[in-house]
Design a protein around this motif. Structure first.
Motif, PDB file in Angstrom:
ATOM      1  N   TRP A  91      -6.044   3.661  -6.082  1.00 28.06           N
ATOM      2  CA  TRP A  91      -7.086   2.679  -5.790  1.00 28.06           C
ATOM      3  C   TRP A  91      -6.444   1.451  -5.164  1.00 28.06           C
ATOM      4  O   TRP A  91      -5.597   0.802  -5.793  1.00 28.06           O
ATOM      5  N   ILE A  92      -6.861   1.142  -3.944  1.00 28.39           N
ATOM      6  CA  ILE A  92      -6.363  -0.026  -3.217  1.00 28.39           C
ATOM      7  C   ILE A  92      -7.422  -1.121  -3.310  1.00 28.39           C
ATOM      8  O   ILE A  92      -8.509  -0.986  -2.736  1.00 28.39           O
TER       9      ILE A  92
ATOM     10  N   ASP B 114       0.839  -1.198   0.000  1.00 27.64           N
ATOM     11  CA  ASP B 114       0.000   0.000   0.000  1.00 27.64           C
ATOM     12  C   ASP B 114       0.876   1.251   0.000  1.00 27.64           C
ATOM     13  O   ASP B 114       0.600   2.238  -0.697  1.00 27.64           O
TER      14      ASP B 114
ATOM     15  N   GLY C 232     -16.958   1.606  -3.681  1.00 27.40           N
ATOM     16  CA  GLY C 232     -15.915   1.613  -2.676  1.00 27.40           C
ATOM     17  C   GLY C 232     -15.995   2.814  -1.749  1.00 27.40           C
ATOM     18  O   GLY C 232     -16.988   3.534  -1.702  1.00 27.40           O
TER      19      GLY C 232
ATOM     20  N   THR D 288      -8.923  -4.764  -2.508  1.00 22.04           N
ATOM     21  CA  THR D 288      -8.866  -5.771  -1.457  1.00 22.04           C
ATOM     22  C   THR D 288     -10.037  -6.731  -1.635  1.00 22.04           C
ATOM     23  O   THR D 288     -10.557  -6.862  -2.751  1.00 22.04           O
TER      24      THR D 288
ATOM     25  N   ILE E 225     -10.750   2.708  -1.656  1.00 22.02           N
ATOM     26  CA  ILE E 225     -10.717   1.284  -1.308  1.00 22.02           C
ATOM     27  C   ILE E 225     -11.753   0.570  -2.162  1.00 22.02           C
ATOM     28  O   ILE E 225     -12.944   0.892  -2.118  1.00 22.02           O
TER      29      ILE E 225
ATOM     30  N   GLY F 201     -15.252  -1.837   0.753  1.00 22.12           N
ATOM     31  CA  GLY F 201     -14.789  -0.533   1.212  1.00 22.12           C
ATOM     32  C   GLY F 201     -14.631  -0.536   2.713  1.00 22.12           C
ATOM     33  O   GLY F 201     -14.681  -1.588   3.365  1.00 22.12           O
TER      34      GLY F 201
ATOM     35  N   VAL G 277      -8.157  -1.093   7.903  1.00 25.77           N
ATOM     36  CA  VAL G 277      -8.037  -0.034   6.921  1.00 25.77           C
ATOM     37  C   VAL G 277      -6.555   0.130   6.615  1.00 25.77           C
ATOM     38  O   VAL G 277      -5.725  -0.633   7.093  1.00 25.77           O
ATOM     39  N   LEU G 278      -6.202   1.101   5.819  1.00 25.73           N
ATOM     40  CA  LEU G 278      -4.812   1.388   5.521  1.00 25.73           C
ATOM     41  C   LEU G 278      -4.043   1.739   6.797  1.00 25.73           C
ATOM     42  O   LEU G 278      -4.572   2.372   7.701  1.00 25.73           O
TER      43      LEU G 278
END
Length: 846
Positions: free
Chosen positions: A248-249, A232, A316, A251, A306, A255, A288-289
């Motif tokens: 944009w992450i 990340d 997200g 996973t 996310i 979200g 979360v991040l």
């Protein structure tokens, strides 16, 4: 070295010519878990590239980093056979996964050669670790880097097999970091220059780079890693350096959510949160991040989104410099496996430096403190830390304060195990009165004890330390209290007339309820004595309509033989729903079910009188549990069907009135019979008429015995605080007791005309006195009497006609003119309406 914040605030960044629409896409380990998942990644990357420039950053395949770390540890222990087998297994996994993506001969040949070279290097590195007997940080970084090198290089080649504009870009060529005791510290100016040199030209030529996350290079040229959430971080670094439009992450969730969905099934995706909120959420347990990940993006004010690899169309959650106005509280988080360290002593009061020494001692022991709470008297300091660090923290503090402990200046250094924290987070809390009150009210309402409290001056969060056993209930209660849960779930026991009518009413009124109360009423399932139907997502309208119209439960798709009640509760609990209402529409002895349901945290609504009229100790336990757990237990429909009799009685008591006597007719069936006797109809004929109209139970002796009225009277008496048992009710049935010994209903009906003459005589005798016969319950401090009585014709009870119920409250306040409530007291429709009303009372209370 120039710090990242000052550098990013300067004007020395890369000019974003042509890159205004650039997206940086990052895919985590679950997104790279297998060939199917990676196929989804490929589709997403291709789709995004068709809309504009992209840089793709990927993690290692799921679990690979941990496996590489174990290989290094096994090499250090000298286990070559295990190492050889594991290395082969890792190679086969990568080979099988990525060969499934493309079928071209050239691609397949390249994959084989690339894997041969990489795993040869891995094997050589492991042999070196074993020979030297050393697994240093540098060796670890080098070994772990292969996870991302493999996944990113293989993905780039698979994408390039069908589109030559995709290419590989090694992050070690452009992310430079110094390695310190605290981990990697990125040299942002040098990284920016290298991004300009290595990445920007690729984008300028229309290429789409695929890069490994997590890894970087030191100034000396050695491979290094960025630590926790490194991939990340890599995406944020390159996104900031290139001034991307968004990062944009991807996973495996849609979200950032209002709570952990494994704790609160109704948890919803938040459309937008601020950088600060996201950082707080991460610190206090939300997945979360990591806050460090966001630093480059925050400095450039680049939104982070996310997204879900497995549901790419979902919008997200976007993380920006601004917070959405609603909801005020964005999320409820929890952290488990904690301990509370309490340091107390009168010698700490007013002495400067005590807290500093405390934190320095823990820092030397490399123990992280999650939460701090100090009394204003300075007599004690509470620290919340990981349970695994508890023993070491006590030892460190005892060493630091050895002299103070010997002199009794520090009196106590104690640890409380089994602790968790619950927190609420949201920028809207700042300056909003009543937030903390609602937070603690929710915990108090559910009898959850708070052992420590913390709130930052930013007012972004409030945290409380509680017993770990309460954490799930606490998260659910808080989530509901702040309006983040808007669902109420019903499970129905009993699918007779009342149960069927209740399902029909719920189905017909769901929209009105949703509009009026902002609550979605859902039915998790229903059970009768032999079968059950369970639907964790809720029965749909079609099923509710069918069951409400009389369809057999066992005929429904998905119906199964009914398991034990314990298993039913286990299955209901496993849905992690926040607010569940058990509805008892049976006529069975369900006291134990009610008690166990309350123990498990379920609300209860009952139309069944038996649980409230069994042994006094069971009644007391039901009332104790409802109070202790702060749960709804509603039973208005147990007497008077849909009439507000219980509500009125409770209101009189709660407002300080003293009830002197309650008199009433509490059986619609017996009230109808008395009215027909007034009309001159023979008793046996009146009973036949009542049976044809559906007013009686299948065996009318269940009504004629007066036991139903006796149970209703007992509920009223117990509500008044009288500790009576059912056997203490003085009950005289409507017909002689010999009729209850007959073997069948047919025998009863054959012999019942023998009662007609006596009943006619009693009616005439009462009429001669200006009175009528009524089957009456009288409740006072002297006791309860249920029997046929002569009542003045002009009294409220005497004027009663038909199947209505009536209750007359004579109280200190309503002495000369008693309070009278009258209305329909029989029938499935009004009873089901009363049950639904009770359900909605719970909905309003939560």
């Amino acid at each position: 070295m120039v710090g990242f914040a000052s550098f990013f605030r300067s004007k020395r960044g890369v000019a974003g010519v042509g890159l205004e629409s650039l997206l940086v896409l990052k895919f985590g380990g679950t997104s790279m878990g297998n060939s199917e998942a990676i196929g989804r990644v490929s589709d997403i990357v291709r789709a995004r590239r068709s809309a504009g420039p992209v840089v793709t950053v990927v993690s290692a395949m799921a679990g690979v980093t941990d496996r590489l770390l174990r290989l290094g540890q096994e090499a250090l222990r000298g286990q070559p056979r295990r190492i050889e087998g594991e290395v082969d297994s890792l190679r086969r996994r990568h080979e099988e996964t990525f060969l499934a993506l493309e079928s071209g001969a050239g691609y397949r040949a390249w994959v084989g050669q690339f894997l041969e070279r990489c795993f040869g290097e891995i094997a050589a590195l492991l042999r070196g670790i074993g020979l030297l007997g050393e697994f240093s940080a540098r060796s670890s970084d080098k070994l772990l880097s292969y996870g991302e090198i493999l996944s990113s290089r293989l993905l780039a080649e698979a994408l390039a097999a069908s589109d030559k504009d995709f290419c590989f870009s090694d992050a070690r060529d452009w992310i430079v970091a110094d390695m310190t005791r605290e981990g990697a510290v990125v040299d942002f100016p040098e990284t920016e220059r290298r991004v300009r040199k290595h990445v920007r030209p690729l984008l300028a030529r229309g290429r789409s780079p695929v890069a490994p996350g997590f890894i970087c290079r030191t100034a000396e040229g050695a491979t290094a890693t960025l630590g926790r959430n490194g991939s990340d971080y890599s995406a944020a670094i390159v996104g900031a350096a290139l001034r991307a439009r968004e990062i944009w992450i991807y996973t495996d969730v849609d979200g950032i959510m209002t709570a952990d969905p494994s704790l609160v099934a109704e948890a919803a995706v938040l459309p937008q949160v601020s950088y600060q909120e996201a950082a707080e959420m991460s610190y206090f347990g939300a997945k979360v991040l990591h806050p460090k990940t966001m630093i480059p993006a925050v400095s450039r004010r680049i939104p982070i989104r996310i997204k879900n690899t497995f549901n790419p169309e979902a919008p997200g959650t976007v993380i920006t410099s601004r917070s959405a106005r609603r909801p005020v509280v964005k999320t409820v988080t929890s952290v488990r496996d904690l301990a509370l360290l309490n340091v107390e002593g009168n010698g700490m009061v007013g002495i400067p430096g005590v807290a500093a020494r405390l934190f320095e001692a823990l820092a030397r022991a490399e123990i992280n403190v999650l939460m701090v709470s100090q009394s204003s008297s300075e007599h004690s300091i509470c620290l919340v830390l990981r349970a695994a660090d508890a023993a070491a923290s006590v030892a460190a503090i005892r060493r630091e304060f050895r002299l103070e402990i010997e002199r009794n200046l520090v009196e106590k250094v104690a640890v409380t195990d089994g602790v968790a924290t619950v927190s609420i987070i949201g920028a809207g809390m700042r300056g909003t009165p009543g937030i903390s009150g609602k937070f603690f009210e929710a915990l108090g309402h559910h009898r959850i004890n708070v052992v420590a409290i913390a709130q930052g001056s930013s007012e972004l969060n409030i945290s409380a330390a509680i017993r770990e056993r309460d954490y799930r209930h606490a998260v659910q209660a808080i989530h509901t209290a702040f309006g983040l849960t808007r669902d109420l779930h019903v499970f129905l026991f009993g699918c007779g007339n009342v149960g069927r009518m209740l399902l029909r009413l719920i189905n017909e009124n769901r929209r009105n309820i949703a509009r009026g109360l902002q609550i979605q009423l859902k039915v998790l399932g229903a059970a009768n004595s032999r079968h059950w139907r369970f639907a964790p997502a809720g029965l749909d309208g079609r099923e509710l309509e069918a069951l409400g119209s009389g369809a057999r439960l066992e005929a429904q798709e998905g119906a199964e033989p009914r398991p034990a009640t314990e298993e039913i509760f286990r299955r209901i609990g496993a849905t992690y729903r926040s607010d569940i209402v058990l509805v008892d529409a049976t006529g069975a002895d369900m006291a134990a079910t009610h008690i166990e349901g309350l123990r498990r945290g379920f609300h209860v609504v009952t139309a069944n009188k038996k649980p409230l009229t069994t042994a006094w100790k069971d009644y007391q336990e039901i009332q104790r549990l409802r109070r202790r757990k702060g749960l709804g237990y509603q039973y208005e429909a147990t007497f008077g069907a849909g009439l507000p009799l219980l509500y009125t009685l409770q209101d009189l008591i709660q407002t300080g009135d003293r009830v002197i006597r309650i008199q009433g007719c509490l059986s619609g069936t017996l009230g109808f019979l008395c009215s027909r006797l007034d009309d001159g109809v023979a008793f046996s004929s009146a009973l036949g008429e009542a049976m044809r109209l559906g007013y009686t139970e299948p065996d009318p002796r269940d009504d004629l015995s007066g036991m139903d009225v006796a149970r209703k009277s007992l509920i009223i008496a117990r509500e008044l605080g009288f500790p009576l048992e059912l056997a203490q009710i003085r009950l005289e049935p409507m017909i002689p007791r010999r009729f209850f010994k007959l073997a069948s209903v047919e025998s009863l009906l054959d012999r019942l005309p023998s009662c007609d003459a006596e009943m006619k005589r009693r009616v005439a005798s009462a009429r001669a006195q200006g009175k009528v016969l009524r089957f009456v319950a009288n409740i006072s401090r002297e006791g309860c009497v249920v029997e046929m009585q002569r009542i003045g014709r002009e009294t409220p009870v005497g004027r009663l006609a038909g199947p209505d119920n009536i209750l007359v409250f004579q109280t200190q306040r309503y002495f000369e003119n008693p309070l009278v409530i009258q209305g329909p007291g029989a029938g499935a429709g009004v009873t089901a309406a009363g049950v639904l009303s009770d359900i909605l009372k719970i909905a309003k209370s939560i």
